[in-house]
Design an enzyme around this catalytic site. Sequence first.
Site, PDB file in Angstrom:
ATOM      1  N   THR A  63       0.617  -1.181  -0.023  1.00 27.78           N
ATOM      2  CA  THR A  63      -0.049   0.049   0.029  1.00 27.78           C
ATOM      3  C   THR A  63       0.858   1.171   0.090  1.00 27.78           C
ATOM      4  O   THR A  63       2.046   1.126   0.159  1.00 27.78           O
ATOM      5  CB  THR A  63      -1.080  -0.028   1.305  1.00 27.78           C
ATOM      6  OG1 THR A  63      -0.198  -0.220   2.281  1.00 27.78           O
ATOM      7  CG2 THR A  63      -2.078  -1.138   0.798  1.00 27.78           C
ATOM      8  N   ASP A  64       0.033   2.297  -0.139  1.00 23.61           N
ATOM      9  CA  ASP A  64       0.731   3.906  -0.179  1.00 23.61           C
ATOM     10  C   ASP A  64       0.793   4.580   1.387  1.00 23.61           C
ATOM     11  O   ASP A  64       0.650   5.535   1.219  1.00 23.61           O
ATOM     12  CB  ASP A  64       0.240   4.600  -1.237  1.00 23.61           C
ATOM     13  CG  ASP A  64      -0.066   4.048  -2.610  1.00 23.61           C
ATOM     14  OD1 ASP A  64       0.946   3.224  -2.974  1.00 23.61           O
ATOM     15  OD2 ASP A  64      -1.170   3.962  -3.172  1.00 23.61           O
ATOM     16  N   SER A 100       1.289   8.698   5.170  1.00 21.80           N
ATOM     17  CA  SER A 100       0.546   8.626   3.689  1.00 21.80           C
ATOM     18  C   SER A 100       1.706   8.766   2.827  1.00 21.80           C
ATOM     19  O   SER A 100       2.473  10.034   2.924  1.00 21.80           O
ATOM     20  CB  SER A 100      -0.390   9.667   3.804  1.00 21.80           C
ATOM     21  OG  SER A 100      -0.652   9.863   2.153  1.00 21.80           O
ATOM     22  N   ARG A 101       2.206   8.061   1.962  1.00 18.91           N
ATOM     23  CA  ARG A 101       3.170   8.376   1.029  1.00 18.91           C
ATOM     24  C   ARG A 101       3.036   9.156  -0.061  1.00 18.91           C
ATOM     25  O   ARG A 101       4.096   9.412  -0.823  1.00 18.91           O
ATOM     26  CB  ARG A 101       3.761   6.856   0.544  1.00 18.91           C
ATOM     27  CG  ARG A 101       4.314   5.789   1.824  1.00 18.91           C
ATOM     28  CD  ARG A 101       5.024   4.798   1.305  1.00 18.91           C
ATOM     29  NE  ARG A 101       5.148   3.840   2.356  1.00 18.91           N
ATOM     30  CZ  ARG A 101       4.481   2.724   2.719  1.00 18.91           C
ATOM     31  NH1 ARG A 101       3.558   2.554   2.261  1.00 18.91           N
ATOM     32  NH2 ARG A 101       4.763   2.198   3.838  1.00 18.91           N
ATOM     33  N   VAL A 102       1.871   9.539  -0.243  1.00 10.68           N
ATOM     34  CA  VAL A 102       1.309  10.582  -1.075  1.00 10.68           C
ATOM     35  C   VAL A 102       1.682  11.841  -0.577  1.00 10.68           C
ATOM     36  O   VAL A 102       1.770  12.930  -1.156  1.00 10.68           O
ATOM     37  CB  VAL A 102      -0.040  10.302  -1.871  1.00 10.68           C
ATOM     38  CG1 VAL A 102      -0.565  11.468  -2.426  1.00 10.68           C
ATOM     39  CG2 VAL A 102      -0.105   9.078  -2.596  1.00 10.68           C
TER      40      VAL A 102
END
Length: 507
Positions: free
Chosen positions: A339-340, A365-367
């Site tokens: 997941t991101d 959150s990698r975004v």
Amino acid sequence: MKFNAGEIASVIKTEIEGFRGQIQTSEVGRVVEVGDGIARVYGLASAMAGEMVEFTRSGVRGQVFNLEENSVGVIILGNYLKITEGEEVRTTGSLLSVPVGEELIGRVVDPLGVPLDGKGPVMSTQTRPLETTAPGVAGRQPVKQPLQSGIKAVDAMTPVGRGQRQLIIGDRKTGKTAVAIDAIINQKGGDVICVYVSCGQRASSTAGVVEALTKAGAMDYTIVVSASASDPAPLQYIAPYAGASIAEYFMYQGKHTLIVYDDLTRQATAYRQLSLLMRRPPGREAYPGDVFYCHSRLLERAAKLSDELGGGSMTALPIIETLEGEVSAYIPTNVISITDGQIYLEPDLFFKGVRPAINVGISVSRVGGNAQTKAMKKVAGSLRLDLAAFRELEAFAQMGTELDKSTQQQLDRGYRMVELLKQPQFQPLAMTDQVMSIYAGSKGYFDKVPVPRVQEAESNMLRFIREEKAEVREALLASGALDDKTEALLKQALEEWRTRWQTTEAK
């Protein structure tokens, strides 16, 4: 009456010319043994992996799961007690498919598209295979459009963008489903179609979720796919894929979808059960080695499509249950790596009354800021670090050490920010209200408010701005940014509110 031989001959000749021989062939095998949701079938030499088969006498469907030297392992998608040894099984030449389309919106169905809500049959004319290839790199675009969850702690610190895969992880009864349901409810009035997949949950829990969604008016844009704990393991295994296919149909129509998998731990357990019955070699924690592929090929289907493919999106919120907070177990680490980002819900915080019980240290959150509006990005920029520093100070202060004035002030504000980030279940907040709340808290407008009354003061402040300073909300909503002019308006409104609140309290 006289017959004209020439006419008869011409009719026969026309019929012969128009005749096309259609031979229908299907391979037939026989059940060697059956039990616990699986069957071994002898004689299907040309059966393909993932192909749908039909048990002729009972009418039950199955899917080819194992291809062995002398037999085929089939998972039974229905009541396996109806199937007997020696029963004929025929191949269909097609992949397992699920009904899709607008007709499913507002319905509760099982993974095969059979309605469970008592509202009659689903009148869908289209189907889609359960397993499809995820879009490639060229078919995607970067995730940069926010998907508002309506939860202050999530939208501020672990934002979710359209096309993102954000894991919700935590122990039992820590509010994982509540976070996902709030995100669905918050899409009301928007352009997002939601799919909630209940996998391995109690039927009563799923009924409670459907009731909550109906009460909030969210079933108008939501589809529920349910494979409860009492359903056979094969149905629990295919439920997330069925939900993904239903959501994918809308994504490829250029629409935006949100899918919740509740939860993938149960799906992994069902997959392990099927694999061990099929005598696939067990690996770590008795799961077969390909359980990672089982989840990765599911979650890779979530994407923000390129404009050439219509620009639709599918946002996934998979849920994973941990045991005693063990995030380094096999299935949690697998899904974290796919997941991101993840939202980690901590039992200790939950039982202290901090709800949602988000641990800001492990959650990420990698975004990041790409999935936030400019206003939220500005006010929540340092929030994560401030809260992490507060947790350290809190632990330090518990040792009874004498604190200087600035440290005590930082600690006091931290307590108020924690209180401010608490949120009742099924009450998502609009982005503008979240921005105003976090701004007011971080700039010290609640510093003089007693900690137990922070939430009351926040509601009072939001009501004051909504009713008497509507231009602030409108400016924030129109631009989505907190520019100098809007910030000056907000400051003025907050000063006015604080003066009024303190005057009222003094009386």
